[in-house]
Every structure is written in C-alpha cells, then in structure tokens.
Write a protein that holds these residues in place. Structure first.
Motif, short mmCIF file in Angstrom:
data_model
loop_
_atom_site.label_atom_id
_atom_site.label_comp_id
_atom_site.label_asym_id
_atom_site.label_seq_id
_atom_site.Cartn_x
_atom_site.Cartn_y
_atom_site.Cartn_z
N ALA A 89 -10.81 -25.98 17.24
CA ALA A 89 -9.49 -25.72 17.84
C ALA A 89 -9.55 -25.89 19.35
O ALA A 89 -8.61 -26.43 19.96
CB ALA A 89 -9.03 -24.31 17.48
N LEU A 90 -10.62 -25.44 19.95
CA LEU A 90 -10.78 -25.59 21.40
C LEU A 90 -10.82 -27.06 21.79
O LEU A 90 -10.17 -27.48 22.77
CB LEU A 90 -12.06 -24.89 21.86
N ASP A 91 -11.54 -27.86 21.03
CA ASP A 91 -11.59 -29.31 21.28
C ASP A 91 -10.21 -29.94 21.10
O ASP A 91 -9.81 -30.81 21.88
CB ASP A 91 -12.60 -29.98 20.35
N ALA A 92 -9.50 -29.50 20.06
CA ALA A 92 -8.16 -30.04 19.81
C ALA A 92 -7.21 -29.68 20.96
O ALA A 92 -6.41 -30.51 21.40
CB ALA A 92 -7.60 -29.50 18.49
N GLU A 110 -3.94 -31.77 21.29
CA GLU A 110 -3.48 -31.75 19.90
C GLU A 110 -3.13 -30.30 19.55
O GLU A 110 -3.85 -29.61 18.84
CB GLU A 110 -4.57 -32.28 18.98
N TYR A 111 -2.00 -29.84 20.07
CA TYR A 111 -1.67 -28.43 20.01
C TYR A 111 -1.38 -27.95 18.58
O TYR A 111 -1.76 -26.83 18.22
CB TYR A 111 -0.49 -28.12 20.92
N ARG A 112 -0.73 -28.75 17.79
CA ARG A 112 -0.41 -28.32 16.43
C ARG A 112 -1.68 -28.23 15.57
O ARG A 112 -1.81 -27.33 14.75
CB ARG A 112 0.62 -29.27 15.81
N ARG A 113 -2.58 -29.18 15.75
CA ARG A 113 -3.85 -29.13 15.03
C ARG A 113 -4.65 -27.91 15.48
O ARG A 113 -5.25 -27.20 14.65
CB ARG A 113 -4.65 -30.41 15.28
N ALA A 114 -4.64 -27.64 16.76
CA ALA A 114 -5.34 -26.46 17.28
C ALA A 114 -4.77 -25.18 16.68
O ALA A 114 -5.51 -24.25 16.34
CB ALA A 114 -5.24 -26.42 18.81
N GLU A 115 -3.46 -25.14 16.56
CA GLU A 115 -2.80 -23.96 15.99
C GLU A 115 -3.26 -23.70 14.55
O GLU A 115 -3.58 -22.57 14.18
CB GLU A 115 -1.29 -24.15 16.03
N ASN A 116 -3.32 -24.75 13.74
CA ASN A 116 -3.75 -24.60 12.35
C ASN A 116 -5.21 -24.14 12.27
O ASN A 116 -5.56 -23.27 11.46
CB ASN A 116 -3.57 -25.92 11.60
#
Length: 240
Positions: free
Chosen positions: A122-125, A130-136
């Motif tokens: 998530a940190l890398d995203a 890539e905020y939505r991917r990080a959120e998931n």
C-alpha cells in the motif's frame, strides 16, 4: 456599395467577437482546472468527465455554436474541479490510513507477515499515486492487524547476542536512546548483558523483513532501542 460591405463586415465582427472571446476564456479556465487536477496524477476515471465535456465543447466551437461551446467548457471546468476535490480528499485519507495502520503494526510484537506485506504494498502504491489500490491494500492490512491484536498475548522479548556477533559484542547488547529521522539508531546509552528479558514497547518497520525494537525494563532502569539481531521473540533458558 463599398461602404455598405465594410459596415456589414464590422457588424459581423462585433457580433461574433465577444462570443468568441467568452469561449476562449471558458476553454482557458477549463484547461487551468485540468492542469491542477493533473498535479494529483489522476487515473482515467478521474479525468473522464472533463474529457467528455471538452470534446463536446470543441465540437460545438467548430460548428460555430459558441454558447454551447462555452457551456460545455464550463461543465468541463467544473468536472475537473470536482475530480480534484475528490482525489485530494482520497489522497489525504490514504495518508492518514497509512499512519494509523503503521501504528497498529508497530505496536504488535508479531504482526502477521501478510499484514506487513500488504502495508508496504500500500505504501508503494501511495508513492506511485495509485490511491485506490493503496486503499484496498490498507483495508486488508488493517483488518488482519485487528485480528492479530486479539491474539497478541506476550509483551516481552529476550535480548541475546547471537553466536555470529559474539566476536564483536561479547555478551553485551547495545541500547540506543532514539530512532532518528534518518532511520538509524543514535546515542548509545547502555550495554546490557544478555540473555535478559525486557518489556516490548514497540517496533519500527523499515521494510518487510527489518525493524528496530523499542524495549524497556524497570528492573534494569532502561528505556531505549535495539537492533533486531539481538531480539528473540519468546522465552529461552537461562534468562536473567
């Protein structure tokens, strides 16, 4: 006759001039809002509204429908503004979520490897916008950490110099005052002889496989940080 043609030409320019200027202004405002949106590195879904209405605005301008072109450009501007607001809010939310998830993770002696992996993914995203991917990914990590917290019964660790480091440290473990902004331990305050059991206060993960440990012992009157090489998660024989 010549004067009449000149007069009609002037009237024609006066008639379409202000409308053309208004359209150009609307297009410039829409472009400014779009460029501001681009600073947040939007995904295609974030720019879709702007792109649709700007396509309509350009088509209307090409046909000479200046009023429609101006209205469409105005809607494109508003779409870009709304997308910016939504994306900025999402980015700020993810940043806060990263901080709270890290706090949960660092507070556990043995967080699951899955949760740690999801956090760093998530940190890398987030760093890649890539905020939505990080959120998931954060939702998954946070949920697993909540389960880990319910089964975290031990709050102590054993400090011991491993065999491969005894030539350098003997049986003494260096304890440092603080973890700096450069992510290094600073100001050695004590060397304590191991093996010895101390309280686990927390840790700080630099990556999935390395973390510094914050330890404390009222008996030894010590509170500081140690390298993970000296930490045994669990009990061993011959502990002071």
């Amino acid at each position: 006759m010549k004067r009449t043609l000149i007069f009609l030409a002037i009237i024609s320019v006066m008639g379409c001039g202000p409308a053309a200027i208004d359209v150009r202004t609307s297009f410039e405002q829409a472009q400014t809002s779009y460029e501001r949106l681009l600073t947040l590195h939007p995904e295609a879904v974030d720019t879709q509204g702007y792109r649709i209405y700007m396509a309509k605005a350009r088509s209307a301008r090409k046909r000479g429908s200046y009023t429609s072109a101006e209205n469409f450009a105005g809607e494109a501007r508003d779409q870009a503004k709304r997308a910016y607001t939504v994306l900025k809010r999402l980015k700020d939310t993810i940043k806060n979520h990263l901080e709270t998830t890290r706090a949960k993770m660092d507070n556990l002696l043995v967080p699951s490897q899955y949760a740690v992996h999801q956090y760093f993914a998530a940190l890398d995203a987030y760093k890649s916008n890539e905020y939505r991917r990080a959120e998931n990914l954060l939702d998954e990590a946070s949920g697993k950490l909540a389960i880990d917290a319910q089964t975290a019964f031990t709050k102590s660790v054993t400090l011991k110099v491993p065999d491969n480091l005894k030539y350098r440290f003997g049986s003494s473990i260096p304890v440092f005052s603080f973890l700096g902004n450069d992510f290094r331990l600073h100001k050695q305050i004590r060397s304590i002889k191991g093996p010895v059991r101390v309280d686990f206060v927390g840790q700080f993960f630099l990556n999935e496989s390395f973390s510094y440990f914050h330890i404390r012992s009222n008996k030894l009157t010590i509170d500081g940080w140690v390298y993970p090489q000296f930490v045994i998660k669990g009990k061993i024989k011959e502990v002071k």
